[in-house]
Design an enzyme around this catalytic site. Structure first.
Site, PDB file in Angstrom:
ATOM      1  N   VAL A  79     -10.557 -15.927  11.088  1.00 41.48           N
ATOM      2  CA  VAL A  79     -10.101 -14.575  10.753  1.00 41.48           C
ATOM      3  C   VAL A  79     -10.857 -14.076   9.523  1.00 41.48           C
ATOM      4  CG1 VAL A  79      -8.143 -13.173   9.979  1.00 41.48           C
ATOM      5  CG2 VAL A  79      -7.835 -14.814  11.848  1.00 41.48           C
ATOM      6  N   ARG A  82     -14.466 -13.142  10.464  1.00 41.15           N
ATOM      7  CA  ARG A  82     -14.563 -11.884  11.223  1.00 41.15           C
ATOM      8  C   ARG A  82     -14.173 -10.677  10.382  1.00 41.15           C
ATOM      9  NH1 ARG A  82     -18.190 -12.596  14.954  1.00 41.15           N
ATOM     10  NH2 ARG A  82     -17.805 -14.581  15.949  1.00 41.15           N
ATOM     11  N   GLU A  83     -13.261 -10.871   9.459  1.00 41.22           N
ATOM     12  CA  GLU A  83     -12.811  -9.746   8.634  1.00 41.22           C
ATOM     13  C   GLU A  83     -13.867  -9.323   7.614  1.00 41.22           C
ATOM     14  OE1 GLU A  83     -10.318  -7.704   8.864  1.00 41.22           O
ATOM     15  OE2 GLU A  83      -9.186  -8.730  10.415  1.00 41.22           O
ATOM     16  N   SER A  84     -14.474 -10.296   6.920  1.00 38.53           N
ATOM     17  CA  SER A  84     -15.336  -9.934   5.786  1.00 38.53           C
ATOM     18  C   SER A  84     -16.581 -10.790   5.625  1.00 38.53           C
ATOM     19  CB  SER A  84     -14.537 -10.040   4.492  1.00 38.53           C
ATOM     20  OG  SER A  84     -14.258 -11.412   4.220  1.00 38.53           O
ATOM     21  N   TYR A 169     -12.540  -8.275  18.714  1.00 39.07           N
ATOM     22  CA  TYR A 169     -12.054  -9.040  17.565  1.00 39.07           C
ATOM     23  C   TYR A 169     -11.291 -10.273  18.046  1.00 39.07           C
ATOM     24  CZ  TYR A 169      -9.178  -9.859  13.346  1.00 39.07           C
ATOM     25  OH  TYR A 169      -8.531 -10.410  12.255  1.00 39.07           O
TER      26      TYR A 169
END
Length: 184
Positions: A79, A82-84, A169
């Protein structure tokens, strides 16, 4: 131009050069392409489809938070990736902040006072992911969709909403995590 800006620009140029080398099937030092590498694997490396590991400085935080909220560390790491891409200073066009890209309203709910602090961001993101897993009875697919699009969207559609961004996502995290069928 600020000195930090120049350093950041050179660092970004290095990153781009490494991606181009990877795309060409070369190692960063210019070595010849690996003749056994498939086109798909070369492209996956070049486009970031292959999961990179969390920086060593974040590994203990991810492990502690994962244990605290009973989440597989690999899922929490995926997570964050993928987020940052593990960038603690990341800010999305929609206003999400930090490594875990938490929206300001959600930060307040979670007690995150500094979203750019790696520990607070990962803890807040882990806590929120745990809340979503509990809300959806352990359904990882729905929990990830809620993390990305919000629980209202998941509730409204009775599952992963038909948003391309959210569907991509969820599938990418599940692929990173190694379980593309979780929650089905």
């Amino acid at each position: 131009m600020k000195t930090g800006g120049v350093s950041d620009a050179f660092r970004r140029i290095d990153e781009i050069q490494k991606k181009i080398s990877s795309m060409l099937g070369q190692s960063p030092d210019g070595a010849k392409p690996d003749p056994s590498a498939s086109f798909a694997s070369v492209m996956a490396n070049a486009t970031g489809e292959n999961a990179s590991s969390a920086p060593e400085s974040l590994r203990p935080i991810i492990d502690q938070v994962a244990a605290r909220y009973n989440i597989p560390p690999k899922l929490l790491e995926s997570v964050a990736r993928r987020e940052s891409s593990f960038n603690s200073r990341a800010v999305s066009p929609k206003g999400a902040q930090g490594i875990m890209q938490i929206m300001p309203e959600t930060q307040q709910l979670l007690g995150v006072t500094d979203p750019f602090d790696a520990g607070q961001s990962i803890d807040g993101g882990g806590r929120y992911l745990r809340m979503m897993l509990d809300r959806y009875n352990g359904d990882v697919r729905k929990a990830l969709a809620a993390y990305n699009a919000g629980p209202g969207a998941v509730d409204n559609y009775g599952g992963v909403p038909p948003y391309t961004e959210t569907r991509n996502y969820v599938s990418r995290i599940l692929a990173d995590f190694g379980d593309e069928s979780a929650g089905e």
